[in-house]
Enzyme design. Sequence first.
Site, PDB file in Angstrom:
ATOM      1  N   SER A 188       0.856  -1.189   0.000  1.00 24.09           N
ATOM      2  CA  SER A 188       0.000   0.000   0.000  1.00 24.09           C
ATOM      3  C   SER A 188       0.890   1.237   0.000  1.00 24.09           C
ATOM      4  O   SER A 188       2.069   1.152  -0.361  1.00 24.09           O
ATOM      5  CB  SER A 188      -0.939  -0.030   1.208  1.00 24.09           C
ATOM      6  OG  SER A 188      -1.958   0.935   1.062  1.00 24.09           O
ATOM      7  N   ASN A 189       0.373   2.390   0.389  1.00 19.19           N
ATOM      8  CA  ASN A 189       1.185   3.615   0.420  1.00 19.19           C
ATOM      9  C   ASN A 189       0.748   4.502   1.573  1.00 19.19           C
ATOM     10  O   ASN A 189      -0.170   4.159   2.319  1.00 19.19           O
ATOM     11  CB  ASN A 189       1.109   4.336  -0.930  1.00 19.19           C
ATOM     12  CG  ASN A 189      -0.312   4.743  -1.251  1.00 19.19           C
ATOM     13  OD1 ASN A 189      -0.910   5.555  -0.565  1.00 19.19           O
ATOM     14  ND2 ASN A 189      -0.878   4.130  -2.289  1.00 19.19           N
TER      15      ASN A 189
END
Length: 226
Positions: free
Chosen positions: A21-22
């Site tokens: 993810s980020n």
Amino acid sequence: MRFLITAVPTREPIDPVRYLSNRSSGKMGYALAEAALADGHAVTLVSGPVAISPPPEASLVSVETAREMYDAVAAHLPGVDVAIFCAAVADYRVASVAGEKIKKAEEELDLRLVKNPDILGSARTVFGFGGLLVGFAAETHDLARHALDKLRRKQCDLLVANDVSRREIGFDRDDNEVTLFFPDGTREELPRASKRSLADLLIARIVALPKQETQEMGRQDGPPAA
Ligand code: C5P
């Protein structure tokens, strides 16, 4: 008007317990949904998993991966007047997701990644969207060059860019400072403000944009890669 807003990061599974993810918190997208609702518009919020609560008046479509977000946008875009793509979509997903938790064994582990579909880039070309189209760009360098390139490539009416190399604004902060890029090449730097007051300003700018000719461009086969 009817708004569709994408928000927050997507999650791309590696195995049943891990994902890629980020650092996006979703605060900007949720603030935009609140601001659009406060201005009297109807909002469909296509959202990945996030720790903050969505505005209860929004019609929430929950997704997890980029491909789920792509399908949700395709399903909900017809009839929308304004689409704002604020989500931090993962550019790549794991090519082959493990069915069971990957055990710690070898010294090295390779993950092969494949490109996700570009949702914003599909709005005009694949989904035939003829309403106002707003994109976001989070950049660490060459902000203006990348922002203008995205604006033109993805056929946006407005591109909102922020410099995420600066720690005091952007990802997971309450404040943001953005530059707006318009198709005629003009730009406007907005002063640093809370994401919520910036969202009010952005919604005011967006509803004042010149309206597109609504045109059915028809669907083409398959999504382009991001
Ligand atoms: O990832 P990138 O910087 O190109 O994102 C620019 C814009 O495109 C953002 O508005 C983002 O929400 C959107 N985007 C998307 N689907 C992707 C990648 C980005 O809708 N796969």
